[in-house]
Design an enzyme around this catalytic site. Structure first.
Site, mmCIF file in Angstrom:
data_model
loop_
_atom_site.group_PDB
_atom_site.id
_atom_site.type_symbol
_atom_site.label_atom_id
_atom_site.label_comp_id
_atom_site.label_asym_id
_atom_site.label_seq_id
_atom_site.Cartn_x
_atom_site.Cartn_y
_atom_site.Cartn_z
ATOM 1 N N GLU A 1 38.617 -5.206 -30.645
ATOM 2 C CA GLU A 1 37.777 -4.569 -31.668
ATOM 3 C C GLU A 1 36.379 -4.265 -31.142
ATOM 4 O OE1 GLU A 1 38.177 -3.553 -34.821
ATOM 5 O OE2 GLU A 1 40.314 -4.027 -34.831
ATOM 6 N N ARG B 1 41.903 -2.288 -22.283
ATOM 7 C CA ARG B 1 41.918 -1.708 -23.623
ATOM 8 C C ARG B 1 42.618 -0.343 -23.625
ATOM 9 N NH1 ARG B 1 36.083 -1.281 -26.332
ATOM 10 N NH2 ARG B 1 36.642 -1.492 -28.514
ATOM 11 N N HIS C 1 25.703 -19.947 -36.164
ATOM 12 C CA HIS C 1 24.641 -19.912 -35.157
ATOM 13 C C HIS C 1 23.274 -19.703 -35.825
ATOM 14 C CE1 HIS C 1 22.970 -19.106 -31.192
ATOM 15 N NE2 HIS C 1 22.346 -18.071 -31.711
ATOM 16 N N LYS D 1 16.411 -23.478 -18.997
ATOM 17 C CA LYS D 1 17.590 -24.312 -18.771
ATOM 18 C C LYS D 1 17.410 -25.158 -17.497
ATOM 19 C CE LYS D 1 22.466 -24.390 -19.649
ATOM 20 N NZ LYS D 1 23.590 -23.766 -20.321
ATOM 21 N N ALA E 1 31.208 -17.741 -36.521
ATOM 22 C CA ALA E 1 30.332 -18.261 -35.454
ATOM 23 C C ALA E 1 28.931 -17.662 -35.534
ATOM 24 C CB ALA E 1 30.944 -17.979 -34.083
ATOM 25 N N GLU F 1 30.801 -16.229 -18.051
ATOM 26 C CA GLU F 1 31.409 -16.955 -19.179
ATOM 27 C C GLU F 1 31.998 -15.915 -20.136
ATOM 28 O OE1 GLU F 1 29.427 -20.437 -21.456
ATOM 29 O OE2 GLU F 1 29.383 -18.742 -22.838
HETATM 30 P P1 GTP Z 1 26.524 -25.053 -22.957
HETATM 31 O O1 GTP Z 1 26.834 -23.599 -22.736
HETATM 32 O O2 GTP Z 1 25.373 -25.499 -22.132
HETATM 33 O O3 GTP Z 1 26.307 -25.325 -24.432
HETATM 34 O O4 GTP Z 1 27.720 -25.976 -22.467
HETATM 35 P P2 GTP Z 1 29.307 -25.901 -22.552
HETATM 36 O O5 GTP Z 1 29.813 -25.070 -21.423
HETATM 37 O O6 GTP Z 1 29.854 -27.287 -22.660
HETATM 38 O O7 GTP Z 1 29.514 -25.175 -23.893
HETATM 39 P P3 GTP Z 1 30.751 -24.674 -24.706
HETATM 40 O O8 GTP Z 1 31.848 -24.135 -23.832
HETATM 41 O O9 GTP Z 1 31.144 -25.697 -25.707
HETATM 42 O O10 GTP Z 1 30.021 -23.491 -25.474
HETATM 43 C C1 GTP Z 1 29.397 -22.446 -24.790
HETATM 44 C C2 GTP Z 1 29.017 -21.352 -25.771
HETATM 45 O O11 GTP Z 1 29.978 -21.227 -26.831
HETATM 46 C C3 GTP Z 1 27.719 -21.557 -26.510
HETATM 47 O O12 GTP Z 1 26.637 -21.127 -25.751
HETATM 48 C C4 GTP Z 1 27.931 -20.703 -27.762
HETATM 49 O O13 GTP Z 1 27.789 -19.314 -27.462
HETATM 50 C C5 GTP Z 1 29.383 -20.945 -28.054
HETATM 51 N N1 GTP Z 1 29.566 -22.109 -28.948
HETATM 52 C C6 GTP Z 1 30.028 -23.327 -28.631
HETATM 53 N N2 GTP Z 1 30.079 -24.139 -29.702
HETATM 54 C C7 GTP Z 1 29.632 -23.419 -30.750
HETATM 55 C C8 GTP Z 1 29.450 -23.702 -32.155
HETATM 56 O O14 GTP Z 1 29.682 -24.789 -32.641
HETATM 57 N N3 GTP Z 1 28.954 -22.687 -32.916
HETATM 58 C C9 GTP Z 1 28.679 -21.447 -32.424
HETATM 59 N N4 GTP Z 1 28.219 -20.526 -33.260
HETATM 60 N N5 GTP Z 1 28.835 -21.156 -31.112
HETATM 61 C C10 GTP Z 1 29.303 -22.113 -30.281
HETATM 62 MG MG MG Z 2 25.661 -21.829 -23.229
#
Ligand code: GTP
Ligand code: MG
Length: 232
Positions: free
Chosen positions: A67, A54, A184, A82, A180, A168
């Protein structure tokens, strides 16, 4: 669920668990504290990297593409939930192998082009190993969710040597973040069973957010074209 990481080893009330259980709880508590600590260090490392990027962008281009930056580390209770959901052993090895979102960093950028630029600059670094990238900006989820997701591994240097830790990273625009966070909240309010009409409205709102992102980017390019905020 009871949290072994927080559980007292001995309540001193004459009803302490048998020694084998005490040792088990102590071991799990230590393991979970270590996992949490390593992920906190990894988040600190990533936050430092983002802060350097940044400041450098600002210095080079007199322009800040970031931002806002947020982060979180899953609590031991949340990790345990989990573990139970995935049906894995509560061991450090199983947790490291199966749970990749213990440490999370979210970077909010002004414009779509910046999200790619920032993620590239971060993942390009030699001590960052990219495990997986999901581009939900080019390929949004059916509900309209957009974001760049990167699973990265970085070394955390402890007294015993380097430990690779997974983080992540989510990179999105302000408009995507706005959408999002509301989605959520709605998802949790309805416990996942969001009424169809509301789902359709959210998907429509995601399209509006996309239009806003496009329009803002066009305006920005137009203004930058006049030399405003240019480093030269
Ligand atoms: P998990 O983290 O166990 O759900 O598995 P994954 O690695 O397949 O998930 P993915 O990469 O699709 O999403 C990880 C993170 O992205 C979630 O924990 C949320 O923070 C965000 N996320 C993914 N899909 C959505 C969505 O449809 N709506 C919102 N608000 N956040 C999302
Ligand atoms: Mg997750």
């Amino acid at each position: 669920m009871a949290d072994p990481a927080q559980a007292p080893a001995d309540r001193g009330d004459g009803e302490s668990p048998p020694p084998a259980d005490v040792a088990f709880v102590r071991r799990i508590r230590k393991d979970f504290q270590r996992i949490q600590m390593e992920h906190e260090f990894a988040v600190d490392e990533v936050l430092t990297k983002v802060s350097i990027l940044r400041k450098e962008f600002l210095h080079l281009h007199r322009y800040n593409p970031i931002e806002h930056v947020g982060s979180r580390v899953k609590s031991p209770t949340s990790i345990l939930q989990k573990v139970a959901r995935l049906g894995i052993e509560p061991t450090p090895e199983a947790i490291r192998a199966s749970i990749h979102d213990i440490a999370g960093v979210r970077i909010t950028c002004s414009f779509i082009a910046d999200t790619y630029r920032v993620l590239e600059a971060l993942t390009f670094q030699t001590d960052v190993r990219v495990i997986r990238i999901k581009d939900y900006i080019t390929h949004p989820k059916p509900n309209g969710y957009k974001s760049l997701h990167a699973l990265i591994e970085i070394p955390v240097f402890l007294s015993t040597g380097p430990v690779p830790v997974t983080v992540e990273v989510q990179v999105r625009t302000i408009a995507m973040d706005f959408w999002a966070s509301l989605e959520h909240k709605i998802y949790y309010k309805y416990d996942g069973a969001v009424p169809a009409g509301l789902v359709a409205s959210l998907t429509e709102a995601a399209q509006l957010a996309e239009l806003l992102d496009q329009r803002m980017e066009e305006l920005h390019t137009e203004v930058r074209g006049t030399g405003w905020e240019s480093a030269e």
